[in-house]
Design a protein around this motif. Structure first.
Motif, PDB file in Angstrom:
ATOM      1  N   LEU A 199     -32.770  -9.299 -35.526  1.00  0.00           N
ATOM      2  CA  LEU A 199     -32.509  -8.471 -36.692  1.00  0.00           C
ATOM      3  C   LEU A 199     -33.638  -7.492 -37.022  1.00  0.00           C
ATOM      4  O   LEU A 199     -33.373  -6.383 -37.489  1.00  0.00           O
ATOM      5  CB  LEU A 199     -32.253  -9.361 -37.922  1.00  0.00           C
ATOM      6  CG  LEU A 199     -31.082 -10.335 -37.852  1.00  0.00           C
ATOM      7  CD1 LEU A 199     -31.022 -11.165 -39.132  1.00  0.00           C
ATOM      8  CD2 LEU A 199     -29.777  -9.610 -37.633  1.00  0.00           C
ATOM      9  N   ALA A 200     -34.875  -7.907 -36.796  1.00  0.00           N
ATOM     10  CA  ALA A 200     -36.021  -7.145 -37.307  1.00  0.00           C
ATOM     11  C   ALA A 200     -36.148  -5.757 -36.700  1.00  0.00           C
ATOM     12  O   ALA A 200     -36.548  -4.806 -37.383  1.00  0.00           O
ATOM     13  CB  ALA A 200     -37.318  -7.930 -37.096  1.00  0.00           C
ATOM     14  N   VAL A 201     -35.819  -5.612 -35.418  1.00  0.00           N
ATOM     15  CA  VAL A 201     -35.956  -4.303 -34.775  1.00  0.00           C
ATOM     16  C   VAL A 201     -35.035  -3.279 -35.442  1.00  0.00           C
ATOM     17  O   VAL A 201     -35.417  -2.129 -35.679  1.00  0.00           O
ATOM     18  CB  VAL A 201     -35.665  -4.396 -33.270  1.00  0.00           C
ATOM     19  CG1 VAL A 201     -35.632  -3.000 -32.644  1.00  0.00           C
ATOM     20  CG2 VAL A 201     -36.738  -5.231 -32.577  1.00  0.00           C
ATOM     21  N   GLY A 202     -33.814  -3.705 -35.785  1.00  0.00           N
ATOM     22  CA  GLY A 202     -32.910  -2.809 -36.491  1.00  0.00           C
ATOM     23  C   GLY A 202     -33.443  -2.417 -37.860  1.00  0.00           C
ATOM     24  O   GLY A 202     -33.317  -1.264 -38.285  1.00  0.00           O
ATOM     25  N   LEU A 203     -34.040  -3.369 -38.558  1.00  0.00           N
ATOM     26  CA  LEU A 203     -34.645  -3.074 -39.858  1.00  0.00           C
ATOM     27  C   LEU A 203     -35.816  -2.115 -39.709  1.00  0.00           C
ATOM     28  O   LEU A 203     -35.988  -1.190 -40.514  1.00  0.00           O
ATOM     29  CB  LEU A 203     -35.104  -4.372 -40.522  1.00  0.00           C
ATOM     30  CG  LEU A 203     -34.008  -5.387 -40.879  1.00  0.00           C
ATOM     31  CD1 LEU A 203     -34.641  -6.701 -41.335  1.00  0.00           C
ATOM     32  CD2 LEU A 203     -33.087  -4.836 -41.957  1.00  0.00           C
ATOM     33  N   MET A 204     -36.632  -2.329 -38.672  1.00  0.00           N
ATOM     34  CA  MET A 204     -37.764  -1.437 -38.422  1.00  0.00           C
ATOM     35  C   MET A 204     -37.284  -0.019 -38.131  1.00  0.00           C
ATOM     36  O   MET A 204     -37.857   0.961 -38.616  1.00  0.00           O
ATOM     37  CB  MET A 204     -38.592  -1.960 -37.245  1.00  0.00           C
ATOM     38  CG  MET A 204     -39.364  -3.228 -37.545  1.00  0.00           C
ATOM     39  SD  MET A 204     -40.092  -3.972 -36.045  1.00  0.00           S
ATOM     40  CE  MET A 204     -41.234  -2.678 -35.551  1.00  0.00           C
TER      41      MET A 204
END
Length: 304
Positions: free
Chosen positions: A105-110
């Motif tokens: 999930l985090a890469v999309g948020l970044m």
């Protein structure tokens, strides 16, 4: 005001590294300059902030009380510096995420964050829940995104997203034909699970409450992909977030097992130190997380 921001920087670096030489190096100062700054801070207020044992400096009770106040003050000063020199462009944001969130999930948020803040930088630390919590508590991270449930007097813990754990196995494993699984069958399976201290392990143990003393854990692994590979190889049955298994299910490399009489739902959370100053970057990141979660949770509720 008798103290300087430089004195606070030395104080905080020493609190973190517990050694004045390493603190000086981290601030690109000489040891003598760092020692003088710390001594002047203590002398000006007739206080002692550390207990000294040889070359090691440990925060005393007063130092522990003042540390979060100094962290907040420096964070505001750094934001002011960015605002003055870069027209309010956010500085580097340090985010911690547990493995499921960090890897899926985090890469999309970044990407969304950096799309809105083109000059921003994000440093992502991926580790298990206990490690992320420790780093937030010690101000090494601005915020954390975690899978495990916790309460801590120094942390703000906020529900973020819904998630479901899933039992899965290889299509060729003997358990593949057993649907749905009874408690007796669950207790006899060879389990491949995450390590103690991870949010996924915590969720698994909560779901399996009452059976934990009977189950057979054949492997404990620290990485989601390693668990998936081990299960694919027929070594046992796993339990991971549904997010991590979608591609494998669609390819039919793995299949889902069902035990609907037990609860496999859980929450993701974001955590902040209660004394951490919320910079513009932190506020923007949380806005993006909240928007993402509302969309994801709505889609989750629409699934058959």
């Amino acid at each position: 005001m008798h103290f300087t921001l430089r004195q606070l920087q030395v104080f905080l670096a020493t609190a973190k590294l517990e050694n004045i030489t390493r603190a000086a190096e981290s601030l690109a100062m000489s040891q003598s300059a760092a020692s003088s700054a710390l001594k002047e801070l203590e002398t000006q207020y007739d206080i002692q902030l550390f207990d000294r044992a040889g070359k090691r400096l440990k925060l005393n009770e007063l130092g522990r009380v003042l540390r979060p106040k100094a962290e907040a003050l420096l964070a505001q000063a750094q934001e002011m510096d960015v605002a003055l020199t870069q027209h309010r462009q956010p500085g580097t944001l340090k985010v911690g995420a547990t493995l499921t969130i960090g890897n899926y999930l985090a890469v999309g948020l970044m990407a969304k964050y950096m799309e809105n803040e083109p000059s921003a930088k994000v440093e992502l630390e991926v580790a298990n829940t206990q490690r992320i919590v420790d780093q937030v508590l010690h101000f090494e991270l601005d915020l954390g995104l975690i899978e495990g449930e916790l309460t801590h007097s120094d942390l703000e813990v906020v529900e973020w997203m819904n998630d479901d754990l899933v039992i899965f196995t290889s299509p060729n494993h003997p358990s593949a034909s057993d649907q749905p699984l009874t408690d007796e069958q669950l207790s006899k399976l060879p389990w491949i699970v995450r390590e103690t201290g991870s949010g996924t392990r915590q969720g698994f143990e909560r779901a399996m409450h009452g059976l934990l003393s009977d189950i057979d854990v054949v492997l404990e692994l620290q990485h989601t992909e390693a668990i998936k590979r081990a299960v694919e190889a027929g070594l046992g049955v796993g339990c991971l977030s549904e997010i991590t298994l979608r591609d494998a299910f669609s390819r039919k490399d793995l299949i889902q097992l069902h035990a609907p009489h037990r609860s496999w739902s859980r929450k993701f959370y974001w955590i902040l130190h209660k004394n951490k100053y919320r910079s513009a970057g932190v506020e923007r990141w949380l806005e993006i997380c909240t928007h993402y979660a509302s969309q994801y949770n709505a889609n989750l509720g629409q699934r058959p």
